[in-house]
Design an enzyme around this catalytic site. Sequence first.
Site, PDB file in Angstrom:
ATOM      1  N   ASP A 137      -0.618  -5.451  -0.047  1.00  0.00           N
ATOM      2  CA  ASP A 137       0.070  -4.420   0.702  1.00  0.00           C
ATOM      3  C   ASP A 137      -0.478  -4.502   2.126  1.00  0.00           C
ATOM      4  O   ASP A 137      -1.402  -5.278   2.416  1.00  0.00           O
ATOM      5  CB  ASP A 137      -0.183  -3.047   0.077  1.00  0.00           C
ATOM      6  CG  ASP A 137       0.895  -2.028   0.417  1.00  0.00           C
ATOM      7  OD1 ASP A 137       1.644  -2.247   1.387  1.00  0.00           O
ATOM      8  OD2 ASP A 137       0.965  -0.992  -0.271  1.00  0.00           O
ATOM      9  N   HIS A 149      -1.925   5.134   2.149  1.00  0.00           N
ATOM     10  CA  HIS A 149      -1.886   4.921   3.596  1.00  0.00           C
ATOM     11  C   HIS A 149      -3.013   5.681   4.287  1.00  0.00           C
ATOM     12  O   HIS A 149      -3.473   5.292   5.363  1.00  0.00           O
ATOM     13  CB  HIS A 149      -0.537   5.378   4.180  1.00  0.00           C
ATOM     14  CG  HIS A 149       0.617   4.539   3.737  1.00  0.00           C
ATOM     15  ND1 HIS A 149       1.277   4.753   2.548  1.00  0.00           N
ATOM     16  CD2 HIS A 149       1.226   3.485   4.326  1.00  0.00           C
ATOM     17  CE1 HIS A 149       2.251   3.860   2.418  1.00  0.00           C
ATOM     18  NE2 HIS A 149       2.250   3.087   3.487  1.00  0.00           N
TER      19      HIS A 149
END
Length: 456
Positions: A352, A279
Amino acid sequence: MRTTGLAVIVAAVAVMAGCAGQGTAARAPVPAAGGEPGGEVGDVPEGDGSAAPESSADPESSAAPVTSKPPGGKGAVEEALAGLSMEEKVGQLFMPVLYGPASDTVSGENQARYGVGTPAKMIAKYRPGGVILFPWADNVKNVKQIVTLTNGLQKASSELPLLIGADQENGQVSRLSPLVTDIPGASTIGATGDLSLARKAAKVTGTELRALGINLDFAPVADVNINPKNPVIGPRAYGANPQKVASMVGAAVSGFHDAGVAATAKHFPGHGDTNVDSHTGLPVIQHSRSQWNKLDAPPFAAAIAKGVDAIMSAHVVMPKLDPSGDPATLSKPILTGLLREKLGFDGVVSTDALDMAAVRKKYSDGEIAVRAIQAGVDLLLMPPDYPEAYQAVLTAVKSGKISDERLDQSVRRLLTLKAARGLLGKPPVADPARAERVLRSAEHRKVAQLIATRAR
């Protein structure tokens, strides 16, 4: 030879999972009109969790029924594909976040990101293939609100119903808490050593999602958490033993299918051996091909053997699998070479979230979308600049950079998934009263408690 190693993985997992053939197993169809996914949660047999559960007389233990019999077979998929314009086909490749608690809610975020105020107007403008729900997007308030939202989203896409997804792993990642049953996370389920509980847990979650009008879960996690310093997977994984994780993942896929919900194994080719959170940074995993065969591949092979609907890519670099330096999400050697050609997966490949730092370090948001499709992706999840990404893919198709044939491959896979989940006919309609009865039912809470007890 490399191919032999992967063939052994697939064959071994197929035997372990009770799969009769090689490659991708047939995806379990959604029940017909008025039908129920078979069996109460407690009816899942002991053992490997692969046998079909018995029929249940308890209507409250199962998901909300679909409103029409799903059109099946290649004919319906090809008919739907032929009816789409180029622009609509490109739209099918996207799953954005839409803001607001209802489909007609005006939001400044929608206006800024999509040029229109409401989720319904965004759907009319871009015709996306799906939508993913999050609390931070104001999508999750209460049971009745979510059902009203999902019904409104489907009504806005009545010509071709939506995939409506959630990132509901349970445990550490639970986007629908506290509305749904508090099922323990994967590491706790793994600690029980009981495959039937992995299947029951997934069926509970899938049943509750479907009652809310959500037809796709971005679960189970198929990563093997072999690095104790892993900051992003950890307890989200079933464990650190590849074969144990593979068995649990296969059982979970069966549980989601028992509930009539699509399952997504993640994060391919494996996110278990990293000390960087994708992330915020770009993880690099130095697994050799033989290490990958042994450590990372088995859970994905198990998911494929069970007919998993989708597999999510990882924003990780594996230089010994692809020396380009690109993350797996943008890697043709990994997504097409390994996942499609070696493991034999022909379902939907999803990225993702494309707003994560790991995938945005090298390319623009538009180029990321194009490169992902070229690598083998079918579903572009949460692009941070939707208009740029959509226009880049459309331009690439028009110029031939992405061929018409390649576009059709991805759209056909997405439509096949929709057909398997009853989403090529009339839009499904969830019942808020039924959802109130199904969510956090006594039967479901009993499963959660049993897992917690067995894990001690």
